[in-house]
Motif scaffolding. Structure first.
Motif, mmCIF file in Angstrom:
data_model
loop_
_atom_site.group_PDB
_atom_site.id
_atom_site.type_symbol
_atom_site.label_atom_id
_atom_site.label_comp_id
_atom_site.label_asym_id
_atom_site.label_seq_id
_atom_site.Cartn_x
_atom_site.Cartn_y
_atom_site.Cartn_z
ATOM 1 N N GLN A 116 0.864 -1.176 0.000
ATOM 2 C CA GLN A 116 0.000 0.000 0.000
ATOM 3 C C GLN A 116 0.901 1.226 0.000
ATOM 4 O O GLN A 116 1.748 1.368 0.893
ATOM 5 C CB GLN A 116 -0.910 0.015 1.224
ATOM 6 C CG GLN A 116 -1.783 1.244 1.342
ATOM 7 C CD GLN A 116 -2.823 1.337 0.227
ATOM 8 O OE1 GLN A 116 -3.501 0.362 -0.086
ATOM 9 N NE2 GLN A 116 -2.925 2.505 -0.408
ATOM 10 N N VAL A 119 1.422 4.789 0.959
ATOM 11 C CA VAL A 119 0.787 5.622 1.982
ATOM 12 C C VAL A 119 1.166 7.094 1.854
ATOM 13 O O VAL A 119 0.727 7.919 2.641
ATOM 14 C CB VAL A 119 1.132 5.125 3.409
ATOM 15 C CG1 VAL A 119 0.602 3.713 3.617
ATOM 16 C CG2 VAL A 119 2.629 5.181 3.663
ATOM 17 N N ALA A 155 -3.520 12.250 4.860
ATOM 18 C CA ALA A 155 -3.574 10.806 5.138
ATOM 19 C C ALA A 155 -4.971 10.401 5.598
ATOM 20 O O ALA A 155 -5.503 9.370 5.185
ATOM 21 C CB ALA A 155 -2.535 10.429 6.185
ATOM 22 N N ARG A 156 -5.584 11.222 6.435
ATOM 23 C CA ARG A 156 -6.895 10.858 6.973
ATOM 24 C C ARG A 156 -7.967 10.897 5.897
ATOM 25 O O ARG A 156 -8.869 10.070 5.886
ATOM 26 C CB ARG A 156 -7.242 11.772 8.149
ATOM 27 C CG ARG A 156 -6.474 11.337 9.378
ATOM 28 C CD ARG A 156 -6.694 12.204 10.590
ATOM 29 N NE ARG A 156 -6.257 11.492 11.790
ATOM 30 C CZ ARG A 156 -5.893 12.079 12.927
ATOM 31 N NH1 ARG A 156 -5.916 13.393 13.021
ATOM 32 N NH2 ARG A 156 -5.508 11.360 13.949
ATOM 33 N N HIS A 157 -7.885 11.863 4.997
ATOM 34 C CA HIS A 157 -8.842 11.854 3.902
ATOM 35 C C HIS A 157 -8.600 10.669 2.975
ATOM 36 O O HIS A 157 -9.536 10.129 2.394
ATOM 37 C CB HIS A 157 -8.830 13.187 3.155
ATOM 38 C CG HIS A 157 -9.776 14.165 3.751
ATOM 39 N ND1 HIS A 157 -9.413 15.036 4.735
ATOM 40 C CD2 HIS A 157 -11.107 14.355 3.566
ATOM 41 C CE1 HIS A 157 -10.474 15.737 5.116
ATOM 42 N NE2 HIS A 157 -11.511 15.334 4.432
ATOM 43 N N TRP A 158 -7.347 10.266 2.850
ATOM 44 C CA TRP A 158 -7.052 9.084 2.052
ATOM 45 C C TRP A 158 -7.625 7.832 2.710
ATOM 46 O O TRP A 158 -8.033 6.896 2.030
ATOM 47 C CB TRP A 158 -5.549 8.955 1.811
ATOM 48 C CG TRP A 158 -5.265 8.432 0.435
ATOM 49 C CD1 TRP A 158 -4.748 7.217 0.117
ATOM 50 C CD2 TRP A 158 -5.489 9.111 -0.808
ATOM 51 N NE1 TRP A 158 -4.650 7.087 -1.240
ATOM 52 C CE2 TRP A 158 -5.101 8.239 -1.838
ATOM 53 C CE3 TRP A 158 -5.996 10.367 -1.150
ATOM 54 C CZ2 TRP A 158 -5.201 8.577 -3.191
ATOM 55 C CZ3 TRP A 158 -6.097 10.703 -2.489
ATOM 56 C CH2 TRP A 158 -5.701 9.819 -3.486
ATOM 57 N N MET A 159 -7.704 7.840 4.019
ATOM 58 C CA MET A 159 -8.308 6.707 4.736
ATOM 59 C C MET A 159 -9.779 6.565 4.371
ATOM 60 O O MET A 159 -10.281 5.457 4.179
ATOM 61 C CB MET A 159 -8.162 6.898 6.249
ATOM 62 C CG MET A 159 -6.752 6.684 6.761
ATOM 63 S SD MET A 159 -6.548 7.153 8.498
ATOM 64 C CE MET A 159 -7.530 5.914 9.313
ATOM 65 N N MET A 160 -10.460 7.697 4.261
ATOM 66 C CA MET A 160 -11.872 7.694 3.841
ATOM 67 C C MET A 160 -11.985 7.066 2.459
ATOM 68 O O MET A 160 -12.844 6.221 2.207
ATOM 69 C CB MET A 160 -12.400 9.127 3.852
ATOM 70 C CG MET A 160 -13.656 9.375 3.050
ATOM 71 S SD MET A 160 -15.105 8.606 3.780
ATOM 72 C CE MET A 160 -16.264 8.685 2.419
ATOM 73 N N LEU A 208 -9.897 4.985 0.979
ATOM 74 C CA LEU A 208 -9.554 3.560 0.996
ATOM 75 C C LEU A 208 -10.643 2.715 1.627
ATOM 76 O O LEU A 208 -10.922 1.603 1.197
ATOM 77 C CB LEU A 208 -8.229 3.357 1.752
ATOM 78 C CG LEU A 208 -6.986 3.894 1.048
ATOM 79 C CD1 LEU A 208 -5.793 3.856 1.990
ATOM 80 C CD2 LEU A 208 -6.697 3.097 -0.217
ATOM 81 N N GLY A 209 -11.272 3.258 2.677
ATOM 82 C CA GLY A 209 -12.229 2.450 3.418
ATOM 83 C C GLY A 209 -13.635 2.468 2.856
ATOM 84 O O GLY A 209 -14.379 1.500 3.006
ATOM 85 N N ARG A 210 -14.008 3.572 2.212
ATOM 86 C CA ARG A 210 -15.423 3.742 1.877
ATOM 87 C C ARG A 210 -15.764 4.038 0.427
ATOM 88 O O ARG A 210 -16.943 4.028 0.067
ATOM 89 C CB ARG A 210 -16.008 4.859 2.748
ATOM 90 C CG ARG A 210 -16.093 4.515 4.233
ATOM 91 C CD ARG A 210 -16.971 3.319 4.467
ATOM 92 N NE ARG A 210 -17.232 3.016 5.881
ATOM 93 C CZ ARG A 210 -17.622 1.804 6.308
ATOM 94 N NH1 ARG A 210 -17.745 0.807 5.462
ATOM 95 N NH2 ARG A 210 -17.850 1.600 7.591
ATOM 96 N N GLU A 269 -15.046 5.992 -7.763
ATOM 97 C CA GLU A 269 -14.797 7.179 -6.952
ATOM 98 C C GLU A 269 -13.312 7.323 -6.622
ATOM 99 O O GLU A 269 -12.773 8.439 -6.608
ATOM 100 C CB GLU A 269 -15.599 7.092 -5.646
ATOM 101 C CG GLU A 269 -17.104 7.185 -5.826
ATOM 102 C CD GLU A 269 -17.873 6.851 -4.554
ATOM 103 O OE1 GLU A 269 -18.806 7.588 -4.204
ATOM 104 O OE2 GLU A 269 -17.539 5.840 -3.883
ATOM 105 N N ASP A 297 -1.683 0.627 -6.277
ATOM 106 C CA ASP A 297 -1.142 0.538 -4.911
ATOM 107 C C ASP A 297 -1.490 1.777 -4.082
ATOM 108 O O ASP A 297 -1.506 1.734 -2.859
ATOM 109 C CB ASP A 297 0.377 0.360 -4.938
ATOM 110 C CG ASP A 297 0.778 -1.048 -5.367
ATOM 111 O OD1 ASP A 297 -0.072 -1.954 -5.280
ATOM 112 O OD2 ASP A 297 1.929 -1.238 -5.790
ATOM 113 N N GLY A 306 -5.546 1.132 -3.379
ATOM 114 C CA GLY A 306 -6.018 -0.108 -2.778
ATOM 115 C C GLY A 306 -6.867 -0.904 -3.752
ATOM 116 O O GLY A 306 -7.887 -1.483 -3.379
ATOM 117 N N LEU A 307 -6.454 -0.937 -5.016
ATOM 118 C CA LEU A 307 -7.159 -1.697 -6.062
ATOM 119 C C LEU A 307 -6.167 -2.618 -6.762
ATOM 120 O O LEU A 307 -4.973 -2.589 -6.466
ATOM 121 C CB LEU A 307 -7.749 -0.731 -7.103
ATOM 122 C CG LEU A 307 -8.833 0.263 -6.656
ATOM 123 C CD1 LEU A 307 -9.150 1.231 -7.779
ATOM 124 C CD2 LEU A 307 -10.076 -0.490 -6.207
#
Lengths: 249, 249
Positions: B91, B93, B155-160, B162-164, B169, B206, B209-210
């Motif tokens: 991944q 990051v 990073a935190r917006h990237w978490m959104m 990756l997770g959702r 999108e 990478d 996350g696809l």
DNA sequence: ATTTTTCGTTGATCCAGGTCAATGTTCCAG
DNA sequence: CTGGAACATTGACCTGGATCAACGAAAAAT
């Protein structure tokens, strides 16, 4: 996505909004929060800027996208940092515990919402006042930098989890991390295998980027395989930590 | 997961490892890097600690988990920050551009690998020396804090994402962000709609996350729908920015 | 004690995106 | 210019996790 801030701002000191006056010297997180970098004089000065405030479980302290007029230290309770999509999908991007720092110093709107997951108590500062104070106190700024670097490391490893791990790996990783962080909270020295999560299934799902159903199924399966026990809704007892670590990868 | 660091450390100054001596005054990122906080005297001092070094595309500067003996500023090129699983899943990051800061100041092992995606040039510091210098220069530390806070937000917006977010999108969000960051690089004032990505399909995958196949299919479909053009492997021309933003959510 | 509400579990089904495999394209090296 | 390696696209198929729906169990309210 706009809401009134429910706390007293220091500049409104003439009016009593119910925020208690801060006594840093007797603060429960005095030695763990960023304030630990300050001497007695500096602490007294900062104390004048801060106001203690209670937040009920479920209430939101800061809203994503709003100008964020405050920062805070967590004294008690657990809060979540949330980024939401227009259609309601939520991703929890951080969980903060007592002694952790909340908010976005140095300009900008708040990049996420901050909501209490349990009843909580926080020590709130007007952001501008805090920024000025921090700029004048390099030691405080140094502490804040270290904390932010740690948070960034944690966030980046969570990105790996969100982008590349399976549901099973996600749940295992989550349980191990929570076990560590929660035992770090209490006075217990070692990492105990049993602990009580401060939140429910939906919130676990929002942390892991899963649905509540998948989260529940993974936990049920792990219990069936003897990896853990679920004595009550929010309690977890890890039986086979080594196996759990192997799964987490 | 251990590898020799391929750069000259300042403490080995007696030996020439090929690292060029730093001349901060004429540095290409002088006004954009954290060094911009320093005056001429301080800059001269920091210059003595730094060494310019070239890194070929594909080469790794820091390895995840190793004790990280260096930090650096990026002068030229693009590098990726990677967290890998034991089985090879990767991944990305973080992606760093010229004037960005690399490495983990203040203790700890490197939490991720840093690998050049293009031929790159970096200005390297022995971590310990840099830590000491930073501790003695609050303005530098302040700049570093602001940068770290920005990175954490990103990073935190990237978490959104990756997770959702769905694959569609994710790709749309990625293209928009890259369009912005890459135009920020060049001298062009506005955000141009055409740009050249500094990396290939696998690396886009990478980041998002696809898999490479899903990434490729999304791009092909977007081209078919007239949203964008793909003039060459690495070039992207966004035709309908508004539509792209609507998709990104 | 009983109702209501909230939260969690379980089952059936579906589909977005992963996997496996083949083919096409670009870019070097010689 | 040619052969080969690396990279990208496309197709066929499969599966992990989402979705939809029903039910159960605990907590809160009355």
């Amino acid at each position: 996505m706009t809401a009134a801030i429910i706390v007293a701002l220091p500049t409104d000191a003439a009016v009593d909004y119910g925020g208690g006056v801060t006594d840093c010297a007797s603060c429960v997180v005095r030695n763990r929060a960023i304030c630990a970098s300050l001497d007695a004089d500096e602490l007294a000065l900062l104390g004048k800027l801060g106001r203690n405030h209670r937040v009920k479980a479920g209430h939101t302290l800061l809203w994503e996208g709003d100008d964020a007029p405050v920062v805070a230290n967590v004294l008690e309770g657990v809060l979540k940092l949330v980024v939401a999509a227009a259609d309601g999908r939520e991703q929890i991007v951080g969980v903060v515990f007592p002694s952790d720092f909340i908010g976005r110093p140095f300009g900008k709107e708040s990049p996420y919402s901050v909501t209490a997951m349990t009843d909580a108590e926080v020590c709130i500062f007007n952001r501008k006042s805090f920024d000025d104070f921090a700029s004048a106190h390099p030691d405080l700024q140094h502490k804040l930098l270290r904390r932010t670097l740690d948070e960034l490391d944690r966030a980046r490893h969570w990105m790996m989890l969100l982008g590349r791990k399976s549901a099973e790996e996600k749940v295992a990783s989550f349980l191990l991390e929570m076990s560590e962080r929660l035992s770090g909270q209490g006075c217990g020295a070692g990492t105990q295998s049993g602990f009580e999560l401060p939140f429910g299934r939906q919130q676990i799902a929002d942390i892991l980027g899963l649905t509540i159903e998948t989260t529940s199924r993974q936990l049920t399966r792990m219990r069936a395989e003897g990896l853990l026990d679920l004595p009550s809704r929010r309690e977890i007892v890890i039986h086979d930590r080594a196996a759990m670590e192997a799964i987490a990868g």
